[in-house]
Scaffold this motif. Structure first.
Motif, PDB file in Angstrom:
ATOM      1  N   SER A 184     -10.504  -2.450  -2.268  1.00 44.25           N
ATOM      2  CA  SER A 184      -9.847  -1.713  -1.611  1.00 44.25           C
ATOM      3  C   SER A 184      -8.761  -2.713  -0.686  1.00 44.25           C
ATOM      4  O   SER A 184      -7.634  -2.215   0.048  1.00 44.25           O
TER       5      SER A 184
ATOM      6  N   PHE B  34       0.657  -0.836   0.192  1.00 42.38           N
ATOM      7  CA  PHE B  34       0.156   0.409  -0.349  1.00 42.38           C
ATOM      8  C   PHE B  34       0.895   1.201  -0.030  1.00 42.38           C
ATOM      9  O   PHE B  34       1.903   1.699   0.133  1.00 42.38           O
TER      10      PHE B  34
ATOM     11  N   TYR C 199       0.527   5.621   1.143  1.00 44.06           N
ATOM     12  CA  TYR C 199       0.025   6.463   1.547  1.00 44.06           C
ATOM     13  C   TYR C 199       0.480   7.863   1.186  1.00 44.06           C
ATOM     14  O   TYR C 199       1.675   7.790   1.543  1.00 44.06           O
TER      15      TYR C 199
ATOM     16  N   GLN D 218      -1.158  -3.957   8.694  1.00 45.29           N
ATOM     17  CA  GLN D 218      -0.148  -3.869   7.341  1.00 45.29           C
ATOM     18  C   GLN D 218       1.442  -3.090   8.385  1.00 45.29           C
ATOM     19  O   GLN D 218       1.517  -2.438   9.023  1.00 45.29           O
TER      20      GLN D 218
ATOM     21  N   TYR E 207      -2.887   0.587  -4.039  1.00 47.05           N
ATOM     22  CA  TYR E 207      -2.956  -0.925  -3.204  1.00 47.05           C
ATOM     23  C   TYR E 207      -2.297  -1.889  -4.702  1.00 47.05           C
ATOM     24  O   TYR E 207      -3.093  -1.976  -5.649  1.00 47.05           O
TER      25      TYR E 207
ATOM     26  N   SER F 148     -11.087  -0.830   8.228  1.00 48.22           N
ATOM     27  CA  SER F 148     -10.587  -1.289   7.298  1.00 48.22           C
ATOM     28  C   SER F 148     -13.057  -1.823   7.138  1.00 48.22           C
ATOM     29  O   SER F 148     -13.199  -2.358   8.021  1.00 48.22           O
TER      30      SER F 148
ATOM     31  N   ASN G 228      -7.205  -1.347   2.667  1.00 50.79           N
ATOM     32  CA  ASN G 228      -7.212  -0.187   3.067  1.00 50.79           C
ATOM     33  C   ASN G 228      -7.467  -0.132   3.766  1.00 50.79           C
ATOM     34  O   ASN G 228      -8.635  -0.023   4.029  1.00 50.79           O
TER      35      ASN G 228
ATOM     36  N   GLU H 289      -3.274   9.281   4.773  1.00 59.08           N
ATOM     37  CA  GLU H 289      -4.813   8.690   3.015  1.00 59.08           C
ATOM     38  C   GLU H 289      -3.932   7.932   2.474  1.00 59.08           C
ATOM     39  O   GLU H 289      -2.820   7.680   1.474  1.00 59.08           O
ATOM     40  N   PHE H 290      -5.082   7.307   1.989  1.00 58.84           N
ATOM     41  CA  PHE H 290      -4.740   6.316   1.113  1.00 58.84           C
ATOM     42  C   PHE H 290      -4.292   5.951  -0.859  1.00 58.84           C
ATOM     43  O   PHE H 290      -5.014   6.455  -0.882  1.00 58.84           O
TER      44      PHE H 290
END
Lengths: 113, 115
Positions: free
Chosen positions: B99, A33, A35, A102, A48, B93, B102, A44-45
């Motif tokens: 997603s 990921f 961010y 993560q 992915y 999440s 995420n 903030e994403f």
């Protein structure tokens, strides 16, 4: 090393320059990921990857942002024609799979002048 | 519109006492919640998580409580130590979709533990 590494740790770019930020995930981690963390905010994403496939890029703020992970390990986040609003810490995280814990790298602090 | 809210930007507690950090969320689809700790110039470090099928998860000095009806979770640290001083982020999440896990983060709460 055993953790996620990112390089460079700090990058200063003049407005309009292109930058490339690198992420080395933990070996064997399928999910990766990116961010973006602005000052005083939470991460903030952005995007992915599952192995080499980019499955979600809904968080990329504009088409100036591009990410790749061609061999399913190292990933690069590229920002073209940088703008001042791109100044932030860019964090990379990896996990064994979707919806697993993560692990974050130290981040790259990008300053656009 | 923020889906994960940490309404206290900072918290100060005495060493040895309990620290309680709060987090509220708006998306009822969230089913997995995490707390991360962050020191300056480092990336967030995973601390503890909880699935929506539970209402409590404990790991040593850290306990996370989840109240689904109130859409609220909290992190308790007992006893607090000066080394716990950091910024704490709540994250969540939702399942499904592209997603793939995420995380949606709050803005963080800066905890200061005074000796």
């Amino acid at each position: 090393g055993a953790g996620v590494s990112q390089s460079p740790r700090y990058k200063v770019a003049k407005r309009g320059q292109d930058v490339a930020l690198r992420c080395d995930p933990i070996s064997g981690h399928v999910s990766l990921f990116w961010y973006q963390q602005a000052l005083g905010q939470g991460p903030e994403f952005l995007t992915y990857f599952q192995n080499e496939a980019q499955l979600d890029k809904s968080g990329l703020p504009s088409d100036r942002f591009f990410a790749e992970r061609p061999e399913g390990s190292v990933s690069t986040l590229k920002i073209q024609r940088t703008q001042q609003e791109d100044s932030a810490v860019y964090l990379c995280a990896s996990s064994l799979g979707p919806r697993q814990g993560q692990y974050f790298g130290p981040g790259t602090r990008l300053t656009v002048t | 519109d923020q889906q994960v809210k940490q309404n206290s930007p900072s918290l100060s507690v005495q060493e040895g006492r309990i620290s309680i950090l709060n987090c509220d969320y708006t998306n009822s689809m969230f089913d997995y919640f995490l707390w991360y700790k962050k020191y300056p110039a480092e990336g967030p470090t995973f601390l503890i998580s909880i699935s929506s099928i539970k209402d409590k998860n404990e790991d040593g000095r850290f306990t996370v409580f989840l109240n689904k009806s109130a859409k609220h979770l909290s992190l308790h640290i007992v006893p607090s130590q000066p080394g716990d001083s950091a910024v704490y982020f709540c994250a969540a999440s939702a399942p499904g979709g592209g997603s793939q896990g995420n995380l949606i983060f709050g803005k963080g709460t800066k905890l200061s533990v005074k000796p």
